[in-house]
Design a protein around this motif. Structure first.
Motif, short mmCIF file in Angstrom:
data_model
loop_
_atom_site.label_atom_id
_atom_site.label_comp_id
_atom_site.label_asym_id
_atom_site.label_seq_id
_atom_site.Cartn_x
_atom_site.Cartn_y
_atom_site.Cartn_z
N TRP A 125 -10.20 3.20 -5.94
CA TRP A 125 -11.37 2.34 -5.86
C TRP A 125 -11.73 1.79 -7.21
O TRP A 125 -11.61 2.51 -8.18
N PRO A 126 -12.16 0.60 -7.41
CA PRO A 126 -12.34 -0.49 -6.46
C PRO A 126 -10.98 -1.12 -6.12
O PRO A 126 -10.09 -1.20 -6.95
N ILE A 127 -10.88 -1.58 -4.91
CA ILE A 127 -9.61 -2.10 -4.41
C ILE A 127 -9.48 -3.58 -4.72
O ILE A 127 -10.34 -4.38 -4.37
N ASP A 128 -8.40 -3.91 -5.39
CA ASP A 128 -7.98 -5.30 -5.55
C ASP A 128 -6.48 -5.33 -5.23
O ASP A 128 -5.91 -4.33 -4.80
N TYR A 129 -5.85 -6.46 -5.43
CA TYR A 129 -4.44 -6.57 -5.06
C TYR A 129 -3.58 -5.58 -5.84
O TYR A 129 -2.69 -4.93 -5.28
N ASP A 130 -3.83 -5.45 -7.15
CA ASP A 130 -3.01 -4.53 -7.96
C ASP A 130 -3.17 -3.09 -7.51
O ASP A 130 -2.20 -2.33 -7.46
N ALA A 131 -4.40 -2.69 -7.17
CA ALA A 131 -4.62 -1.32 -6.70
C ALA A 131 -3.93 -1.11 -5.35
O ALA A 131 -3.30 -0.07 -5.10
N TRP A 132 -4.04 -2.11 -4.48
CA TRP A 132 -3.40 -2.02 -3.16
C TRP A 132 -1.88 -1.94 -3.30
O TRP A 132 -1.23 -1.13 -2.65
N ALA A 133 -1.32 -2.76 -4.18
CA ALA A 133 0.13 -2.71 -4.42
C ALA A 133 0.52 -1.38 -5.05
O ALA A 133 1.60 -0.85 -4.76
N GLY A 134 -0.36 -0.82 -5.88
CA GLY A 134 -0.08 0.48 -6.49
C GLY A 134 -0.05 1.60 -5.47
O GLY A 134 0.70 2.58 -5.63
N ILE A 135 -0.86 1.49 -4.44
CA ILE A 135 -0.86 2.52 -3.38
C ILE A 135 0.46 2.51 -2.64
O ILE A 135 1.04 3.56 -2.36
N PHE A 136 0.97 1.32 -2.31
CA PHE A 136 2.17 1.21 -1.50
C PHE A 136 3.45 1.08 -2.32
O PHE A 136 4.53 0.92 -1.76
N GLY A 137 3.34 1.13 -3.63
CA GLY A 137 4.50 1.01 -4.50
C GLY A 137 5.46 2.20 -4.47
O GLY A 137 6.67 2.01 -4.40
N PRO A 138 4.94 3.43 -4.53
CA PRO A 138 5.85 4.59 -4.57
C PRO A 138 6.68 4.73 -3.29
O PRO A 138 6.20 4.42 -2.18
N LEU A 139 7.90 5.19 -3.44
CA LEU A 139 8.81 5.34 -2.32
C LEU A 139 8.24 6.28 -1.26
O LEU A 139 8.40 6.04 -0.05
N GLY A 140 7.56 7.33 -1.66
CA GLY A 140 6.97 8.28 -0.70
C GLY A 140 5.97 7.61 0.22
O GLY A 140 5.95 7.88 1.43
N MET A 141 5.14 6.74 -0.33
CA MET A 141 4.16 6.04 0.50
C MET A 141 4.83 5.02 1.40
O MET A 141 4.40 4.81 2.54
N LYS A 142 5.90 4.39 0.91
CA LYS A 142 6.64 3.45 1.76
C LYS A 142 7.26 4.18 2.95
O LYS A 142 7.20 3.70 4.08
N ILE A 143 7.84 5.35 2.69
CA ILE A 143 8.45 6.13 3.77
C ILE A 143 7.39 6.63 4.74
O ILE A 143 7.57 6.55 5.96
N ALA A 144 6.25 7.12 4.21
CA ALA A 144 5.16 7.57 5.08
C ALA A 144 4.63 6.42 5.92
O ALA A 144 4.36 6.58 7.12
N SER A 145 4.52 5.24 5.32
CA SER A 145 4.05 4.07 6.07
C SER A 145 5.05 3.66 7.14
O SER A 145 4.66 3.31 8.26
N LEU A 146 6.32 3.73 6.81
CA LEU A 146 7.35 3.40 7.79
C LEU A 146 7.33 4.38 8.96
O LEU A 146 7.40 3.96 10.12
N ILE A 147 7.18 5.66 8.67
CA ILE A 147 7.07 6.66 9.74
C ILE A 147 5.84 6.37 10.60
O ILE A 147 5.91 6.45 11.83
N ALA A 148 4.73 6.01 9.96
CA ALA A 148 3.52 5.70 10.72
C ALA A 148 3.71 4.46 11.58
O ALA A 148 3.25 4.42 12.73
N PHE A 149 4.40 3.44 11.06
CA PHE A 149 4.64 2.24 11.86
C PHE A 149 5.55 2.52 13.05
O PHE A 149 5.33 1.99 14.14
N VAL A 150 6.57 3.33 12.84
CA VAL A 150 7.45 3.71 13.96
C VAL A 150 6.66 4.51 14.99
O VAL A 150 6.79 4.27 16.21
N ALA A 151 5.83 5.44 14.53
CA ALA A 151 4.99 6.21 15.46
C ALA A 151 4.04 5.29 16.22
O ALA A 151 3.84 5.46 17.43
#
Length: 118
Positions: free
Chosen positions: A44-70
């Protein structure tokens, strides 16, 4: 077909399995949303760079992919049950089910493209 304790049970037998899978995917989505909420709160506070930083790491990408498949599987089970319960003409029901599969697959491909662009 006999009635009583020795009755012959026939059918597709996917009711319990799909009920369990729907609950399991709901748990996966709940855990993911809690993790996402913690990540958003810590950035927080959320802007584009913070949002991109959340989804940048491979672990979060994999977790997000698992969530999308679910999510896609969860939606498929729900929509398939709706089509089976309320649409009687077989041809229309099959067309709706095929359309649902194509739509969910396209959404999943789109989600992967978005995730790996970050």
């Amino acid at each position: 077909m006999s009635i009583g304790a020795r009755r012959l049970v026939v059918g597709a037998h996917y009711g319990l399995r799909d009920w369990l899978v729907q609950r399991a995917t709901a748990v996966v989505l709940t855990v993911y949303l809690i993790v996402l909420a913690v990540c958003v709160r810590s950035a927080w506070p959320i802007d584009y760079d913070a949002w991109a930083g959340i989804f940048g790491p491979l672990g979060m990408k994999i977790a997000s992919l698992i969530a999308f498949v679910a999510l896609a599987y969860h939606a498929w089970i729900g929509m398939r049950d709706i089509w089976m319960d309320y649409v009687r003409p077989t041809g229309i029901r099959m067309a709706l089910q095929l359309g649902t599969i194509v739509w969910l697959a396209a959404c999943l491909v789109w989600a992967v493209q978005i995730l790996w662009r970050v």
